[in-house]
Design a protein around this motif. Structure first.
Motif, mmCIF file in Angstrom:
data_model
loop_
_atom_site.group_PDB
_atom_site.id
_atom_site.type_symbol
_atom_site.label_atom_id
_atom_site.label_comp_id
_atom_site.label_asym_id
_atom_site.label_seq_id
_atom_site.Cartn_x
_atom_site.Cartn_y
_atom_site.Cartn_z
ATOM 1 N N VAL B 479 0.692 -1.451 0.501
ATOM 2 C CA VAL B 479 0.296 0.078 0.318
ATOM 3 C C VAL B 479 0.524 1.088 -0.137
ATOM 4 C CG1 VAL B 479 -1.247 1.022 1.767
ATOM 5 C CG2 VAL B 479 -2.174 -1.296 1.133
ATOM 6 N N THR B 480 2.046 0.983 0.859
ATOM 7 C CA THR B 480 3.016 2.254 0.775
ATOM 8 C C THR B 480 3.552 2.671 -0.278
ATOM 9 O OG1 THR B 480 3.156 1.694 3.215
ATOM 10 C CG2 THR B 480 4.332 2.876 2.046
ATOM 11 N N SER B 481 3.810 1.568 -1.200
ATOM 12 C CA SER B 481 3.966 1.984 -2.626
ATOM 13 C C SER B 481 3.135 2.612 -3.268
ATOM 14 C CB SER B 481 4.472 0.414 -2.954
ATOM 15 O OG SER B 481 4.913 -0.593 -2.216
ATOM 16 N N TYR B 482 2.347 2.210 -3.384
ATOM 17 C CA TYR B 482 1.094 2.794 -4.514
ATOM 18 C C TYR B 482 0.869 4.543 -3.839
ATOM 19 C CZ TYR B 482 -0.538 -0.552 -6.950
ATOM 20 O OH TYR B 482 -0.457 -1.629 -7.749
ATOM 21 N N TYR B 483 0.731 4.239 -2.131
ATOM 22 C CA TYR B 483 0.149 5.558 -1.414
ATOM 23 C C TYR B 483 1.349 6.653 -1.583
ATOM 24 C CZ TYR B 483 -3.126 4.456 1.449
ATOM 25 O OH TYR B 483 -5.120 4.607 2.032
ATOM 26 N N THR B 484 2.518 6.341 -1.907
ATOM 27 C CA THR B 484 4.017 7.280 -2.175
ATOM 28 C C THR B 484 3.215 7.972 -3.385
ATOM 29 O OG1 THR B 484 6.283 7.600 -2.139
ATOM 30 C CG2 THR B 484 5.375 5.647 -3.535
ATOM 31 N N GLY B 485 2.833 7.371 -4.009
ATOM 32 C CA GLY B 485 2.802 8.703 -5.581
ATOM 33 C C GLY B 485 0.994 8.964 -6.063
ATOM 34 N N GLN B 486 0.395 8.118 -5.441
ATOM 35 C CA GLN B 486 -1.308 7.865 -5.974
ATOM 36 C C GLN B 486 -1.560 9.653 -5.525
ATOM 37 O OE1 GLN B 486 -1.846 7.199 -7.830
ATOM 38 N NE2 GLN B 486 -3.792 5.016 -7.181
ATOM 39 N N PHE B 487 -0.642 9.989 -3.788
ATOM 40 C CA PHE B 487 -1.478 11.198 -3.435
ATOM 41 C C PHE B 487 -0.894 13.004 -3.818
ATOM 42 C CE2 PHE B 487 -1.873 8.404 0.269
ATOM 43 C CZ PHE B 487 -3.599 7.961 -0.144
ATOM 44 N N LEU B 488 -0.072 12.282 -4.422
ATOM 45 C CA LEU B 488 0.466 14.031 -5.882
ATOM 46 C C LEU B 488 -0.165 14.358 -5.884
ATOM 47 C CD1 LEU B 488 4.316 12.246 -5.813
ATOM 48 C CD2 LEU B 488 3.462 14.264 -4.885
ATOM 49 N N THR B 489 -1.106 13.589 -5.913
ATOM 50 C CA THR B 489 -2.170 14.517 -7.855
ATOM 51 C C THR B 489 -3.689 15.786 -6.867
ATOM 52 O OG1 THR B 489 -3.713 12.594 -7.535
ATOM 53 C CG2 THR B 489 -1.632 12.778 -9.747
ATOM 54 N N MET B 490 -2.832 15.852 -5.562
ATOM 55 C CA MET B 490 -4.143 16.673 -4.263
ATOM 56 C C MET B 490 -2.419 17.218 -3.395
ATOM 57 S SD MET B 490 -6.378 14.027 -3.278
ATOM 58 C CE MET B 490 -5.667 12.557 -2.634
ATOM 59 N N PRO B 491 -2.483 18.154 -2.991
ATOM 60 C CA PRO B 491 -4.407 19.492 -3.373
ATOM 61 C C PRO B 491 -3.576 20.075 -4.203
ATOM 62 C CG PRO B 491 -2.949 20.414 -1.567
ATOM 63 C CD PRO B 491 -2.071 19.277 -2.027
ATOM 64 N N TYR B 492 -2.896 19.873 -5.399
ATOM 65 C CA TYR B 492 -2.688 20.581 -7.006
ATOM 66 C C TYR B 492 -2.956 19.672 -8.156
ATOM 67 C CZ TYR B 492 0.098 22.622 -3.258
ATOM 68 O OH TYR B 492 0.341 23.169 -1.578
ATOM 69 N N LYS B 493 -3.409 20.712 -9.031
ATOM 70 C CA LYS B 493 -3.949 19.629 -9.372
ATOM 71 C C LYS B 493 -3.261 19.003 -10.953
ATOM 72 C CE LYS B 493 -7.539 22.515 -10.789
ATOM 73 N NZ LYS B 493 -8.331 23.832 -11.693
ATOM 74 N N VAL B 494 -2.842 18.280 -10.829
ATOM 75 C CA VAL B 494 -1.740 17.658 -11.771
ATOM 76 C C VAL B 494 -2.525 17.277 -13.293
ATOM 77 C CG1 VAL B 494 0.445 15.354 -12.578
ATOM 78 C CG2 VAL B 494 -0.297 17.383 -9.648
#
Lengths: 339, 946
Positions: B479-494
């Protein structure tokens, strides 16, 4: 909870009783004062013993008084809190109060004693660990000092002696103030300068005889125009042992020339270290910013902290300069406020 | 040794106690006098939890021999209340929310008591000093200081709206029982033997000498429980004790149960284990090598990579070609650990089956300090090969978790198995050192970021790579391996996003989820990276952030569905409160101000095993005499979920929270809830409870409507009554309505449950990241850098957090402040490091030994290290949250470290890219005035092109 092994607890209640008890000491006997260092070490198994002599019932060791010659006597069993709140100490030696209040947290100070602080065991992160941890690393010189094994010092592998560090916060300033200590054994008593109590050896850093206890700290009468300052650097603003500390005592003549300077740096080696080269810079000079800078740099360049808490020796070396500079600047500020 | 009789006055009563010389006062008070408010957090005088008053002065009972206390007057919190009335200090702690998990509370109250008894008019600074030896990991100390200072004053206005914790009285009086406070008749003490080597094969284990030690009842080794487990189905790589191989210093090898803890301790020394050393893998770069042995040979990679994730959303190449500016940076986030004050503890009691001789049919009860009773129950049954329905897991009061107690631990299996083998209850409590070995703390993460931006500051693309040091086992690492990337799309629009991550195995204690799980590392990297870009573009860091914010009711490029969103309010709030425009770049030399923002999940959208079952269930029953009882599987770990759940029921039924009883976290009694992790409890358990309470209210309205001759829809439940909105003379007492309803419908009981809607995309890995809702945070930090010592002194932190509807403002503030304090520690002072491999030594050359095994070496902030914190709650009412609520317990940590880094830049002009910012590092950075990690590239694309 970590359970302590069995031992015998002796609690002499009279001076004669203490003398008799001291004759029973051997290699497996430890003196218990406040216990804030010893009990931790017992729990971590760094001290093994069969007998503990507790000094808490001896009122003779709990007094603070001024002698007729102007010297101040502090019983070894006075707690750090008692010293901090003693009106005699506050009036006569404020800098000792500062030093004492920089130690650990309030609850520790309510139990820890001045005698215990002056007789702290030396520290090193290869040593102040559980038995499991020390075994995992293969033991060390301090752990195996008695059994002649081929253990090495992990922080200074080339050294034949243990390089654990003496971390007392009161010893440097007391040495700077030329304090002495009264040592008592069943053979009698002797008074030596505090500086002579220490040896720069991580295992045998305290020159007490096996059956001897530290009974009293004696501060000589204050020097004319003398001033003392204690400074400490630590990771957090409470609880922690010093990364380095300094005690400075200094007297100036009427023209502000430093006549007598003592700078003692603690928590960098196995004993408090007198920064003679820095003292020399100041002696016969005024406390100008140039001399302060020179003295601070001189001290740092001549002293090398031992890496007993990881890769911090370089940082702590820089901090010697900062500590001394800040301490001397504080003296300048204090004088300005008197004037 | 001979026991001696001592006389103590304990809480005003004389006690004659027979004690052995080596017993500490803490042991005697807890075990002989049975005053379990005397907590043991470190047992070495480093945390202050065991503080008691001796003749009115605080002392550490773990460092005092009981035999030296003859004649002393001892006070514990059990003795503070007089004639059933709480001491003013206890009341004040309750009213100010000065405790969360409550584990440090007894010691804290006693230190405070001594301080104000001696100096009633103490200043804030003096109070902080007096409390500075008592570590608290939950609160950030502000509320404690305020509670002490405001004693005898009416509670603060802003807090009047908030109910004190429903379990607060038990916490301040010391009656709250934590796992280690329980004892059972014939109970044995268990201890685990641990590996001294980072990586080794076990050749043999000989336990015969230990078995012969008088007092030892039973001994176990790993072979007896050979069934693998792991919190995630995809990483079943642990066993209760090692079987053929040890994988880190501290890995369990054997366990004993004995009649007392000393005997158990001694027995471990009599177990001999022969090892064959293997080369250790001690760093991320070691793990990527192919010439070192694999820690887990069954993985599919040729080196020690455990999980590789690669996901692209849109096209980053396109995004970068549309950019005017492109920048790359590297960052490192050092490891850290939870350091909750309560060490892990477990007490197991086995009862054989009456009609079967196989233990598999017997019954097992386990009291354990866990955040996840449900997962522990499932795993225990699997590993012990017992029927799940015969395994009961109970979570008593819990002294802090922060993610460090959110999966099964060795002590739970060992206590259970030793109990099965001996037929007697067995308790195992970890020492503080063992807590460090077992920790599952924050992954050390090496990161690379590349961002494309338009000249006006609009983000066009982000590419991110991360290498996560996972330690010896899987834990939640996938899960950590995903979380490290997945949350980079918030809080700024990417708009275009790609990330790649590698979680690697190393021979160190396993990493796992720590408050913010995987998100603080990339958040630190991105927020500092963004600040650098702003500097390059000559923009205000606030402006560049406001320009790119995600909006409510939108979907991110990686399919995260954002519903409520108060990020703009959060940022504007902290900018205004801090006086940002007047301060940024304008403070005196050495002082600086920094901003950062973040977003976090309100519960993982997917359960750990995907069966489509409810994530949380609740039962609410109404008492014929008024009041209601809630049965919930959720686990209060100090965050106050019991109180939140009670308040939801009270609000729905229109009765006082004091009439609600909550029975929680007992798998025999309470419906399944997945546990306290991923900030899910208020949202998910809250919704489940709400649903049950609403059903009951409906029944009462139906029954009342007949009697009151009114429409059901006209009725509301407020202040203990059912009242018509239309005609206020039509009203019924709550208890009367209950009787009517019970007469009509039978016993009043309803169930409620919650399962998130279907969320996320359809790509592989889309399950990790989606949440039914997201919280948002912004912080401004103002600080001072001592350029001589490198010390950073935080002077102010302004925090704004969007938690949807704040169900209990006092507790929401407490969570935010606790996050900020933990973030400060993580950013500045907490260092987890391990010994290196040192060839040439005969022994101990293996490395991988933790240097931080105590609360003296691992320096979490004290009361004098955390500044007063200003907190603003932003309420973007969430459409799906219970009464509009979402999370507050983790999100506010994420942006603390980058706000500090950005403030340090403002203060002294150095960019720090490696956490923690220790004084030494700061001095080195100041000396070179260069960023610590390489600034890879700053490219002005158009200029290059021109």
């Amino acid at each position: 909870m970590i359970r302590l092994p069995e031992f015998e607890l002796l609690s002499p209640t009279t001076w004669d009783g203490l003398m008799r008890t001291l004759t029973l000491t051997n290699g497996n006997t430890k003196i218990l004062a406040g216990g804030t260092d010893l009990i931790v070490n017992l729990k971590q198994g760094t001290s093994t013993l069969s007998r503990v002599i507790w000094l808490g019932k001896l009122n003779e060791l709990r007094r603070v008084f001024m002698a007729s010659d102007g010297s101040m006597h502090i019983g070894a069993m006075c707690t750090l809190s008692e010293i901090a709140t003693s009106t005699i100490v506050q009036k006569r030696c404020r800098v000792l109060v500062d030093a004492v209040l920089s130690i650990a947290g309030p609850a520790v100070r309510n139990r820890a004693t001045i005698g215990g602080n002056l007789c702290l065991d030396t520290r090193c992160y290869y040593y102040n660990q559980s038995g499991f941890w020390r075994d995992a690393v293969g033991g060390c010189l301090k752990q195996h000092s008695e059994d002649n094994s081929s253990a090495i010092c992990h922080i200074a592998p080339g050294w034949a002696r243990c390089s654990a560090v003496f971390c007392s916060d009161t010893a440097p300033i007391l040495i700077a103030l030329e304090a002495s200590v009264k040592l008592v054994s069943s053979d009698g008593e002797r008074t030596i300068l505090l500086r002579d109590l220490y040896r720069d050896d991580g295992v045998h850093h305290i020159a007490l005889k096996a059956d001897e206890i530290l009974a009293e700290v004696i501060l000589p009468p204050p020097r004319k125009n003398g001033v003392g300052v204690h400074h400490k650097i630590r990771a957090r603003q409470s609880i922690d042992f010093p990364l380095a500390n300094v005690g400075v005592s200094l007297a100036q003549d009427a023209s502000r020339i430093c006549s007598d300077v003592r700078i003692v740096v603690g928590a960098i080696q196995s004993a408090p270290i007198e920064a003679h080269s820095a003292e020399k810079v100041l002696r016969g000079n005024k406390l100008t910013s140039e001399h302060i800078e020179l003295a601070a740099n001189e001290a740092a360049s001549s002293l090398t902290p031992l890496p007993h808490i990881g890769d911090t020796a370089g940082y702590r070396k820089k901090m010697i300069t900062v500590l001394i500079r800040n301490a001397l600047n504080e003296i300048v500020r204090k004088e300005a406020s008197y004037a | 040794m001979a026991r001696r009789i001592i006389t103590l006055t304990v809480n005003g009563e004389q006690c004659h106690l027979a004690v052995e010389p080596q017993w500490t006062l803490a042991e005697v008070l807890r075990e002989q006098v049975r005053l379990t408010s005397v907590k043991v957090g470190c047992d070495l005088g480093e945390c202050g939890a065991c503080t008691v008053l001796s003749d009115g002065k605080p002392i550490l009972s773990c460092l005092v021999l009981a035999a030296t206390m003859e004649g002393c007057d001892i006070q514990t919190v059990e003795g503070l209340a007089e004639n059933g009335e709480l001491d003013p200090l206890q009341k004040s702690f309750l009213n100010y929310g000065a405790m969360q998990c409550g584990f440090c509370t007894p010691g804290m109250i006693l230190s405070a008591k001594a301080a104000i008894s001696e100096h009633p008019d103490s200043s804030t600074a003096e109070i902080r000093e007096c409390l500075s030896g008592n570590l608290c990991r939950c609160t950030g100390y502000g509320e404690i200081v305020e509670a002490v200072q405001s004693i005898n004053q009416p509670p603060r206005q802003s807090n009047l709206k908030s109910e004190p914790r429903i379990d607060g009285v038990a916490q301040v009086t010391g009656t709250a029982k934590y796992t280690d406070d329980f004892t059972l008749p014939r109970m044995l003490y268990g201890k685990i033997l641990r590996s001294p080597h980072a990586h080794a094969r076990i050749l043999s284990i000989d336990t015969t000498r230990a078995e012969k030690l008088p007092g030892v009842i039973t001994v176990m080794t790993g072979k007896e429980l050979p069934f693998k487990y792991g919190i995630l189905p995809s990483s079943q790589d642990e066993s209760p004790l090692c079987i053929d191989k040890v994988r880190f210093v501290g890995d369990g090898v054997a366990a004993v149960a004995a009649i007392d803890e000393f005997t158990a301790q001694e027995a471990l020394k009599l177990i001999s284990v022969r090892y064959e050393l293997l080369p250790p893998v001690l760093s991320i770069s070691d793990a990527l090598r192919t010439d070192l042995p694999k820690i887990h040979p069954e993985t599919k990679y040729e080196n020690n990579v455990a999980k590789h994730v690669e996901l692209e959303f849109g096209s980053v190449d396109e995004g970068f070609s549309a950019a005017d500016y492109v920048r790359e940076d590297e960052f490192f986030y050092g490891p850290s650990t939870h350091a909750m004050i309560e060490p892990h503890a477990a007490l197991a009691s086995f009862e054989p089956s009456q009609n079967s001789s196989s233990f598999k049919d017997g019954y097992l009860t386990l009291w354990t300090s866990t955040q996840t009773p449900h997962y522990v129950r499932r795993t225990l049954a699997k590993v012990l090969q017992m029927r799940t329905s015969h395994v009961r897991v109970i979570k008593p009061y819990l002294g802090g978790g922060f993610g460090g107690k959110s999966e099964p631990f060795a002590l739970e299996f060992c206590a259970s198995w030793l109990s099965i083998k001996s037929g007697r209850p067995v308790k195992i409590t970890y020492t503080r050192e063992e807590v460090f070995y077992s920790h599952r703390g924050r992954h050390a993460t090496k990161m690379w970021l590349k961002t494309g931006m338009k000249k006006d500051g609009t983000i066009t693309a982000v590419k991110y790579k991360a290498w996560l040091d996972g330690g010896a086992y899987g834990s939640y690492g996938v899960v950590t391996s995903y979380y490290t990337g997945q949350f980079l799309t918030m809080p700024y629009k990417v708009p275009q996003f790609k990330f790649e991550s590698w979680r690697v195995y190393t021979n160190k204690p396993p990493s796992g989820p720590k408050r913010g799980h995987g998100a603080p590392q990339p958040r630190f990297a991105f927020e500092v990276h963004l600040d650098r870009i702003a500097t390059e573009l000559g923009m205000d860091p606030a402006e560049i952030r406001l320009k790119n914010l995600v909006e409510s009711n939108s979907m991110t490029v990686n399919s995260l569905r954002i519903t409520s969103c108060g990020i703009r309010d959060c940022i504007e709030k902290v900018l205004e409160a801090s006086g940002w425009p007047e301060k940024r770049g304008k403070l005196p030399a050495g002082q600086g101000i920094g901003l950062a923002a973040s977003a976090y999940i309100s519960g993982a959208g997917k359960e750990i095993y995907w069966e489509g079952l409810p994530h949380s269930g609740a039962i609410v029953t109404i008492d014929r005499f008024g009041g209601a009882t809630v049965l919930t599987g959720s686990a209060d770990i100090g965050q106050g979920s019991k109180t939140v759940i009670a308040s939801l029921v009270a609000e729905t039924l229109g009765i006082s929270i004091s009439d609600i009883r909550v029975c929680e976290a007992d798998t025999d009694l309470t419906p399944v809830d997945l546990g306290s992790y991923s900030s899910r409890v208020t949202f998910m358990a809250g919704n489940a409870v709400l649903r049950a309470a609403e059903e009951l209210r409906q029944k009462m309205f139906e029954a009342a409507a007949g009697t009151l001759k009114t429409h059901i829809s006209d009725l509301r439940a407020v202040r203990g009554e059912i009242v018509s909105r239309v005609n206020s003379t039509k009203r019924l007492m709550f208890t009367d309505a209950v009787r009517l309803a019970e007469a009509r419908f039978g016993t009043l009981c309803a169930t409620g449950w919650y399962a998130p809607p279907k969320l996320g995309g359809t790509y592989k890995g889309a399950g990790a990241g989606p949440s039914p809702s997201y919280s948002f945070t912004a912080h401004v930090v103002m600080l001072e850098v001592d350029q001589e010592t490198g010390n950073v002194k935080i002077n102010n932190v302004w925090s704004a957090h969007d938690c949807g509807k704040a169900l209990n403002k006092m507790m929401v503030e407490g969570q935010i402040k606790g996050c900020v304090a933990m973030g400060i520690g993580e950013a500045l002072s907490e260092v987890l490091s391990y010994t290196r491999r040192t060839p040439g030594y005969q022994a101990g050359s293996h490395g991988g030994l933790s240097r931080a095994t105590s609360l003296l070496n691992y320096t979490i902030p004290t009361a004098v290290d955390v500044p007063p914190l200003d907190v603003f709650i932003v309420e973007s009412i969430d459409p799906e949250g219970p009464l509009g609520a979402k999370e507050a317990g983790e999100g506010p940590l994420l942006s603390v470290p980058p706000a500090i880094a950005n403030a340090i830049y403002d203060a002294v002009g150095v960019r720090l890219s490696s956490i923690p910012f220790t004084p030494d590092k700061i001095l080195k950075a100041l000396k070179s005035k260069q960023p610590l990690a390489s600034l890879v590239e700053v490219r002005r694309k158009k200029e290059t092109a021109a």
